[in-house]
Design an enzyme around this catalytic site. Sequence first.
Site, mmCIF file in Angstrom:
data_model
loop_
_atom_site.group_PDB
_atom_site.id
_atom_site.type_symbol
_atom_site.label_atom_id
_atom_site.label_comp_id
_atom_site.label_asym_id
_atom_site.label_seq_id
_atom_site.Cartn_x
_atom_site.Cartn_y
_atom_site.Cartn_z
ATOM 1 N N THR A 117 -3.006 1.820 -16.108
ATOM 2 C CA THR A 117 -1.802 1.106 -15.701
ATOM 3 C C THR A 117 -1.641 -0.216 -16.438
ATOM 4 O O THR A 117 -2.633 -0.848 -16.836
ATOM 5 C CB THR A 117 -1.849 0.810 -14.187
ATOM 6 O OG1 THR A 117 -0.796 -0.080 -13.830
ATOM 7 C CG2 THR A 117 -3.159 0.138 -13.795
ATOM 8 N N TYR A 141 -5.540 -3.468 -7.309
ATOM 9 C CA TYR A 141 -5.165 -2.218 -7.972
ATOM 10 C C TYR A 141 -5.455 -2.298 -9.470
ATOM 11 O O TYR A 141 -6.141 -1.435 -10.039
ATOM 12 C CB TYR A 141 -3.692 -1.905 -7.724
ATOM 13 C CG TYR A 141 -3.142 -0.824 -8.621
ATOM 14 C CD1 TYR A 141 -3.720 0.446 -8.652
ATOM 15 C CD2 TYR A 141 -2.039 -1.070 -9.454
ATOM 16 C CE1 TYR A 141 -3.224 1.432 -9.486
ATOM 17 C CE2 TYR A 141 -1.538 -0.086 -10.281
ATOM 18 C CZ TYR A 141 -2.129 1.172 -10.296
ATOM 19 O OH TYR A 141 -1.645 2.146 -11.126
#
Length: 328
Positions: A117, A141
């Site tokens: 990501t 995250y």
Amino acid sequence: MTILVTGGAGYIGSHVVLDLLDAGYDVHILDTLETGHRHLVDPRATLHIGSIHDMDVVSDIMQTCKIETIFHFAAYIQVAESVDAPEKYYHNNTAGVLSLLRAAVQYGLKKVIFSSTAAVYGAAEGATISEATPLAPINPYGASKMMAERIVQDMAAAHGFDFIILRYFNVAGADRTQRSGQITEKATHLIKAACETALGKRPSLSVFGTDYPTPDGTGVRDYIHVSDLAAAHLAVLKTAPNQIFNCGYGTGFSVKDVLQTVEKVSETKLQTIYAPRRVGDAPCVIADASRLKRCTDWTPRYNNLEDIIRDALSWERSPLNKPYSPES
């Protein structure tokens, strides 16, 4: 080639599975169905219900099905949730990768395509973000994915398998033929949430932050169509191994840009509520994806915000876009 796709019943994973099947690969899926959906699994693929943490399950699939390549998508992805429950993200997104690879290397693993990501870059400065931009995640995250990237690279060096790491920017849209799309209750993805609001599935939409250092004060993101992202996964199968690629278009749209486009495409005025910034959100995240184009034959087909939103709206109307249940 026989391929194992972890998280293959989920949003991005199911689109990659469709492309792999259409290209003639033998595909096996490992998914807990916690956030994945059985009815998104194409019948040409073989579904194994289980966890990446279960080394016995992974070992059995690797050995029995003669898996050589793994596409790894099984991860939690909600930034706000990661701030509130970081242990959940480090357990699944980081420790889960370690468990998966520990089992897989014992049975002939040759390649891993790892889903990462842009959150690993954090609030990076500059007009665009390249693969050389320093990693500085600002939420659990992103940190969980950064650690998992390092695990993939270190284990590849130690055990002799190849890897490709793909760092996604903001993924949206749905399969053009409506075979798959995003099914998430209380979704935080902007385009999905805006499309749900346009169709009356939610009464209003919250905009978090209007005081960012951006042209209109709202966050700016690079939105990539999920089908273009899926195509990138097949493209990297044929390129030189042990590389990292950004996946985006290199064009940024603000939250207000997106909402105006949803209103235009849907011909509906959105009920919008302005709220303070959320913890862990970066002001501006735009990809420099030139390396992916240079090193592979990947050519985007849906690089148009209106097309992305039009496909997302079509999916919201689809009978396959069912609410979550463990059996669906």
